[in-house]
Design a protein around this motif. Structure first.
Motif, PDB file in Angstrom:
ATOM      1  N   TYR A  72      -1.802  -3.299  -7.741  1.00 36.06           N
ATOM      2  CA  TYR A  72      -1.438  -3.954  -6.480  1.00 36.06           C
ATOM      3  C   TYR A  72      -0.713  -5.271  -6.734  1.00 36.06           C
ATOM      4  O   TYR A  72       0.193  -5.650  -5.986  1.00 36.06           O
ATOM      5  N   GLY A  96      -6.886   0.392   3.302  1.00 35.35           N
ATOM      6  CA  GLY A  96      -6.174   0.566   2.045  1.00 35.35           C
ATOM      7  C   GLY A  96      -5.305   1.793   1.941  1.00 35.35           C
ATOM      8  O   GLY A  96      -4.747   2.056   0.862  1.00 35.35           O
ATOM      9  N   VAL A 110       0.841  -1.206   0.000  1.00 35.31           N
ATOM     10  CA  VAL A 110       0.000   0.000   0.000  1.00 35.31           C
ATOM     11  C   VAL A 110       0.872   1.251   0.000  1.00 35.31           C
ATOM     12  O   VAL A 110       0.583   2.223  -0.712  1.00 35.31           O
ATOM     13  N   GLN A 120      -1.442  -0.260   7.398  1.00 31.24           N
ATOM     14  CA  GLN A 120      -2.505   0.211   6.510  1.00 31.24           C
ATOM     15  C   GLN A 120      -3.857   0.062   7.190  1.00 31.24           C
ATOM     16  O   GLN A 120      -4.097  -0.890   7.924  1.00 31.24           O
TER      17      GLN A 120
END
Length: 300
Positions: free
Chosen positions: A170, A278, A154, A275
């Motif tokens: 990602y 997100g 992230v 995180q």
């Protein structure tokens, strides 16, 4: 507990959105706003210009003017609005127009990002669900908070690439990080019981990274966290978990621990990213718990 919005009274909503989200998402937002107003709802839009604006706008919203604050964006935008509502103490409901990459909250509540009519009707009339939110180092989160490889991904993923490639960004960043990441040991103390892992995610919702179940017993309405602890280090471990997640097999892998807890302390490399929903929201060491306050979430 579900409380019903009077079907004869469409909501007055403040919609907070990022105008840099892209042309397609901008058109979707316009269509949803048109749908809400067509149902009799009153919509005020505020555009963010920089990080933190969504939180500030939500904190300034008044129950005299609005019934709810709607985050138009991804789960990170929802997180900012959630924290702004907590700071503002207005008691306003929280809603979402899902325009993000993964839209995990939309998965959690059964909201289809491509169904403009459903999204508009949900914002205008959807029932309210009282939910318990998490805290990580005093910052609220709605869905999950994690440390280890996922937090480094992230932190490292390119915003420009994410805008162009969506979820693939990602995947690319995960593969890049997996090669050079040293998978340090994390110590997790959950309600007094100690565990070890290389990656850990405290879940308020069932889904992770999109429509993939990481914590099948997690419930937004429950005052508990489901803690998913992944112990295997290295590229082989990452690939094992990365393949198991979309197949729905991650929680059932023999070495993976999923435990319920209310108070969690994660220690590891000091300053390593954590995180939340997100976005990077904290640094290790991280204290994770259930907030005293609840939030009313607009659901389909």
């Amino acid at each position: 507990m579900i409380s019903d919005q009077d079907a004869m009274v469409p909501r007055r909503v403040l919609v907070i959105h990022n105008p840099a989200a892209g042309q397609r998402r901008g058109r979707l937002l316009e269509m949803v706003v048109t749908g809400i107003t067509g149902l009799g709802g009153r919509v005020t839009c505020r555009e963010t210009r920089q990080s933190g604006d969504a939180e500030d706008f939500a904190a300034q919203a008044s129950a005299d003017d609005f019934d709810a604050v709607i985050a138009a964006g991804g789960d990170g935008t929802v997180n900012e609005v959630l924290n702004g509502l907590g700071a503002g103490k207005s008691g306003l409901a929280l809603g979402v127009i899902p325009l993000g990459t993964a839209n995990v909250l939309a998965c959690e509540i059964g909201l289809d990002p491509d169904d403009v009519e459903q999204v508009a009707r949900t914002v205008a009339f959807g029932p309210l669900r009282r939910i318990h939110v998490g805290l990580v180092n005093r910052r609220r989160f709605l869905l999950m908070a994690g440390a280890g490889l996922d937090a480094h991904v992230v932190a490292g993923v390119s915003t420009a690439l994410k805008r162009r490639a969506g979820k693939l960004a990602y995947v690319v960043e995960s593969l890049r990080q997996a090669v050079g990441y040293d998978y340090p040991k994390l110590t997790i103390r959950a309600d007094g019981v100690e565990y070890e892992g290389r990656m850990v995610v405290a879940c308020k919702g069932r889904f992770y990274g999109g429509p993939f179940i990481a914590a099948p017993d997690a419930d937004l309405s429950s005052p508990m966290l489901e803690l998913c602890i992944l112990p295997n280090p290295g590229l082989a471990g990452m690939l094992r978990y990365g393949l198991a997640l979309p197949l729905g097999k991650l929680p059932s892998l023999p070495e993976v621990r999923v435990v319920s807890a209310r108070n969690i302390l994660i220690t590891g490399p000091r300053g390593a990213p954590v995180q939340g929903d997100g976005d990077i929201v904290a640094r290790l060491p991280a204290e994770i718990s259930i907030a005293d306050e609840t939030v009313e979430l607009i659901c389909p």
